[in-house]
Design a protein around this motif. Structure first.
Motif, PDB file in Angstrom:
ATOM      1  N   HIS A 110       0.828  -1.203   0.000  1.00 58.68           N
ATOM      2  CA  HIS A 110       0.000   0.000   0.000  1.00 58.68           C
ATOM      3  C   HIS A 110       0.863   1.253   0.000  1.00 58.68           C
ATOM      4  O   HIS A 110       1.954   1.295   0.581  1.00 58.68           O
ATOM      5  CB  HIS A 110      -0.990   0.018   1.171  1.00 58.68           C
ATOM      6  CG  HIS A 110      -0.425  -0.377   2.507  1.00 58.68           C
ATOM      7  ND1 HIS A 110      -0.090   0.531   3.483  1.00 58.68           N
ATOM      8  CD2 HIS A 110      -0.176  -1.597   3.036  1.00 58.68           C
ATOM      9  CE1 HIS A 110       0.331  -0.098   4.568  1.00 58.68           C
ATOM     10  NE2 HIS A 110       0.302  -1.403   4.303  1.00 58.68           N
ATOM     11  N   LEU A 111       0.361   2.278  -0.683  1.00 59.43           N
ATOM     12  CA  LEU A 111       1.011   3.584  -0.780  1.00 59.43           C
ATOM     13  C   LEU A 111       0.182   4.547   0.060  1.00 59.43           C
ATOM     14  O   LEU A 111      -0.966   4.840  -0.270  1.00 59.43           O
ATOM     15  CB  LEU A 111       1.072   4.040  -2.236  1.00 59.43           C
ATOM     16  CG  LEU A 111       1.758   5.385  -2.488  1.00 59.43           C
ATOM     17  CD1 LEU A 111       3.254   5.302  -2.179  1.00 59.43           C
ATOM     18  CD2 LEU A 111       1.545   5.833  -3.935  1.00 59.43           C
ATOM     19  N   ASP A 112       0.788   5.053   1.122  1.00 61.41           N
ATOM     20  CA  ASP A 112       0.011   5.751   2.149  1.00 61.41           C
ATOM     21  C   ASP A 112       0.452   7.183   2.379  1.00 61.41           C
ATOM     22  O   ASP A 112       1.649   7.459   2.564  1.00 61.41           O
ATOM     23  CB  ASP A 112       0.149   5.037   3.499  1.00 61.41           C
ATOM     24  CG  ASP A 112      -0.593   3.732   3.554  1.00 61.41           C
ATOM     25  OD1 ASP A 112      -1.158   3.336   2.518  1.00 61.41           O
ATOM     26  OD2 ASP A 112      -0.593   3.108   4.626  1.00 61.41           O
ATOM     27  N   THR A 113      -0.526   8.054   2.453  1.00 60.61           N
ATOM     28  CA  THR A 113      -0.330   9.359   3.070  1.00 60.61           C
ATOM     29  C   THR A 113      -0.370   9.152   4.575  1.00 60.61           C
ATOM     30  O   THR A 113      -1.286   8.518   5.097  1.00 60.61           O
ATOM     31  CB  THR A 113      -1.444  10.329   2.661  1.00 60.61           C
ATOM     32  OG1 THR A 113      -1.323  10.596   1.259  1.00 60.61           O
ATOM     33  CG2 THR A 113      -1.348  11.635   3.430  1.00 60.61           C
ATOM     34  N   ARG A 114       0.623   9.665   5.264  1.00 58.03           N
ATOM     35  CA  ARG A 114       0.675   9.579   6.729  1.00 58.03           C
ATOM     36  C   ARG A 114       0.894  10.959   7.314  1.00 58.03           C
ATOM     37  O   ARG A 114       1.523  11.813   6.699  1.00 58.03           O
ATOM     38  CB  ARG A 114       1.832   8.667   7.170  1.00 58.03           C
ATOM     39  CG  ARG A 114       1.771   7.241   6.666  1.00 58.03           C
ATOM     40  CD  ARG A 114       0.671   6.439   7.315  1.00 58.03           C
ATOM     41  NE  ARG A 114       0.785   6.436   8.762  1.00 58.03           N
ATOM     42  CZ  ARG A 114       1.528   5.548   9.449  1.00 58.03           C
ATOM     43  NH1 ARG A 114       2.212   4.618   8.796  1.00 58.03           N
ATOM     44  NH2 ARG A 114       1.572   5.585  10.756  1.00 58.03           N
ATOM     45  N   MET A 115       0.368  11.157   8.512  1.00 62.10           N
ATOM     46  CA  MET A 115       0.667  12.364   9.278  1.00 62.10           C
ATOM     47  C   MET A 115       1.514  11.938  10.468  1.00 62.10           C
ATOM     48  O   MET A 115       1.044  11.262  11.371  1.00 62.10           O
ATOM     49  CB  MET A 115      -0.619  13.048   9.736  1.00 62.10           C
ATOM     50  CG  MET A 115      -1.438  13.641   8.608  1.00 62.10           C
ATOM     51  SD  MET A 115      -0.580  14.970   7.699  1.00 62.10           S
ATOM     52  CE  MET A 115      -0.411  16.199   8.992  1.00 62.10           C
ATOM     53  N   ILE A 116       2.778  12.314  10.445  1.00 67.83           N
ATOM     54  CA  ILE A 116       3.717  11.930  11.491  1.00 67.83           C
ATOM     55  C   ILE A 116       4.359  13.183  12.062  1.00 67.83           C
ATOM     56  O   ILE A 116       4.943  13.981  11.330  1.00 67.83           O
ATOM     57  CB  ILE A 116       4.785  10.968  10.947  1.00 67.83           C
ATOM     58  CG1 ILE A 116       4.107   9.702  10.398  1.00 67.83           C
ATOM     59  CG2 ILE A 116       5.787  10.600  12.038  1.00 67.83           C
ATOM     60  CD1 ILE A 116       5.046   8.737   9.721  1.00 67.83           C
ATOM     61  N   HIS A 117       4.211  13.358  13.366  1.00 70.34           N
ATOM     62  CA  HIS A 117       4.704  14.561  14.049  1.00 70.34           C
ATOM     63  C   HIS A 117       4.128  15.828  13.413  1.00 70.34           C
ATOM     64  O   HIS A 117       4.820  16.847  13.289  1.00 70.34           O
ATOM     65  CB  HIS A 117       6.233  14.612  14.044  1.00 70.34           C
ATOM     66  CG  HIS A 117       6.883  13.385  14.619  1.00 70.34           C
ATOM     67  ND1 HIS A 117       6.589  12.897  15.878  1.00 70.34           N
ATOM     68  CD2 HIS A 117       7.801  12.536  14.083  1.00 70.34           C
ATOM     69  CE1 HIS A 117       7.304  11.810  16.107  1.00 70.34           C
ATOM     70  NE2 HIS A 117       8.040  11.569  15.039  1.00 70.34           N
ATOM     71  N   GLY A 118       2.862  15.723  13.000  1.00 67.74           N
ATOM     72  CA  GLY A 118       2.169  16.887  12.465  1.00 67.74           C
ATOM     73  C   GLY A 118       2.491  17.225  11.027  1.00 67.74           C
ATOM     74  O   GLY A 118       1.981  18.208  10.490  1.00 67.74           O
TER      75      GLY A 118
END
Length: 518
Positions: A325-333
């Motif tokens: 899977h190819l994911d947009t992530r929100m990490i540390h804002g």
């Protein structure tokens, strides 16, 4: 999530802390092992059900949520069955089974309701742990496209999936996933499904918010860098109890606790403690460790062109946790773009565990289960070994199925978390390998353990409600506990699968409160 402990006092007074030489015993009622999302969820539920409970969390690492709950150590997908094709397998006669997708979707809705209530009360800040990210399934080839279209038709017929869209039109696919369509040949026969209110969840941030709230309570204490060194059941006159020794790693001191109930929610660290418990229900259980890796994009221009979680089909012989899977992530804002995970074999049960974890888990009572799994999963073993030895360019080739124009210089490799898949007894094959989650509880309800992986954190609230039902059955039936749970989770005690009107009401509320509505 490492061996850690949460302690909940129900009735007995806690004695003053003494040093390890006297080994004074602290009398408590509930001991929760693990500082991740599962233990934090169970702690918040117990706190709401009885605010007088004394709760102490003990974590082996320097902070909570640094193992399986950490952002980079899991997929961050709010697993709801929207995009995960392995939740809708084909049967032997070619039909598509959707029941598991319905159950997982309903379970995730339970989590959303609980989080929504806590957001309204100011316990949680939604912006810090959950973001709206559309969920897509994408496939290539005529046969796979036919499967996806049939899957869509079956799921869309149920209210839980009524908003799901399907398309094989280039214009619509460009709208949904422009970065993936760049440089793609028309002959690919590509199709996709889309759900606009999918989510990205930072379970590490969520866990830390829950623990931060609990720390403001006068009856909650957080202890870090400590571990369980001994777990033994004692049979007292009135009921069973557990003697637990907790070693404080910085000082070397050890404390002794007597607990009426123990929950083992330490991810890969739960199995060794379950085996040490000696309960009959633990016999035959083993663990199959699987590691993971991500390719992480370091090009901001690419990151900004993709806003979706796009899942496809796993390679033949690959474990479900390796569904690409190819994911947009929100990490540390900040937004990030990840692809993977790439599976690998390891003998560790935790990311920061020991290479001897697997060897130590082999016992006389589970050797038959382990041999059965080894015999019937040779293809899986070969697949994992092959994954371990592949190079960067081969990983990039897997990514280029999703992104035809992917440049190797834009991506770097990072290690994800460890997962320990369940091995259990199976009379037909001696043992079988399970890829879900499972609660193992003693007959007297004094100990419960959560084993396994996906969907894991996404259904943490439902999983912990199951623990309460199995181990606190009498109290769960009292009007006070029923009313508290109903206030926290409006659909509690009712079926979101069967009641479309109830689903509509609670979903409108959660999408609004958590800002997930498209």
């Amino acid at each position: 999530m490492r061996d850690g402990i949460m302690i909940v006092r129900l009735k007995l007074k806690r004695l003053p802390m003494r040093n390890s030489h006297t080994m004074a015993t602290n009398h408590i009622d509930v001991l929760l092992v693990g500082g991740g999302i599962m233990s934090a969820t169970l702690a918040i539920l117990l706190h709401r059900l009885d605010p007088a409970l004394q709760i102490c969390m003990v974590e082996q690492l320097e902070d909570v949520a640094l193992e399986s709950s950490d952002a980079l150590n899991n997929a961050g997908t709010g697993h709801a069955g929207y995009c995960e094709l392995n939740y809708t397998p084909k049967t032997k006669n070619g039909d598509i089974e959707i029941r598991r997708a319905l159950e997982i979707n309903a379970a995730f809705e339970v989590s959303l309701q609980c989080w929504s209530t806590l957001v309204k009360e100011g316990v949680l800040n939604a912006d810090d742990f959950i973001q709206r990210v559309p969920h897509l399934s994408a496939v290539w080839g005529e046969q796979s496209s036919a499967f996806l279209r049939q899957r869509h038709a079956l799921l869309k017929g149920h209210p839980l999936f009524a908003e799901m869209q399907w398309s094989n039109q280039e214009k619509k696919l460009n709208e949904w996933m422009p970065l993936m369509m760049a440089g793609r040949r028309q002959a690919d026969h590509m199709s996709a499904t889309h759900v606009g209110h999918g989510s990205d969840v930072n379970f590490g941030a969520l866990t830390r918010q829950l623990v931060a709230y609990l720390k403001t309570r006068s009856n909650f204490t957080l202890l870090t860098q400590s571990r369980v060194s001994k777990l033994k059941q004692q049979h007292l006159k009135e009921q069973s109890a557990w003697q637990v020794h907790i070693q404080h790693l910085t000082s070397g001191q050890t404390q002794s606790y007597n607990a009426s109930f123990v929950f083992l929610g330490a991810g890969g660290g739960a199995l060794p403690l379950l085996q040490q418990s000696g309960i009959p229900e633990a016999q035959g259980y083993g663990g199959f460790p699987v590691s993971g890796q991500w390719l992480i994009c370091n090009n901001p221009a690419l990151i900004n062109k993709h806003h979706a979680k796009v899942y496809s089909q796993a390679a033949v012989g690959a474990p479900p946790m390796s569904v690409p899977h190819l994911d947009t992530r929100m990490i540390h804002g900040k937004p990030a773009l990840l692809f993977g995970p790439y599976a690998g074999f390891t003998t560790r049960f935790l990311k920061q565990g020991s290479r001897l974890d697997l060897a130590k888990s082999v016992k006389f009572k589970n050797i038959k289960s382990l041999l059965g799994v080894c015999r019937h999963n040779v293809d899986l073993t070969k697949y994992l070994i092959k994954e371990v030895f592949q190079g960067h360019e081969k990983r990039m080739n897997a990514l280029r199925v999703f992104l035809p124009e992917a440049n190797s210089h834009d991506w770097k490799l990072a290690h994800a978390g460890q997962r320990v898949q369940i091995i259990k007894r199976c009379h037909q094959h001696w043992g079988k390998l399970e890829f879900g989650t499972e609660i193992v509880a003693s007959a007297d309800g004094s100990l419960a353990a959560l084993l396994g992986a996906s969907p894991g954190a996404s259904v943490s609230v439902k999983a912990m409600l199951d623990v309460l039902e199995r181990c606190f059955g009498d109290r769960m039936q009292t009007p006070a506990w029923q009313d508290t749970l109903k206030a926290l989770i409006p659909s509690y005690g009712e079926s979101l699968i069967e009641d479309a009107n109830l689903l509509g009401r609670v979903r409108r509320d959660t999408l609004s409160t958590l800002k997930l509505a498209p």
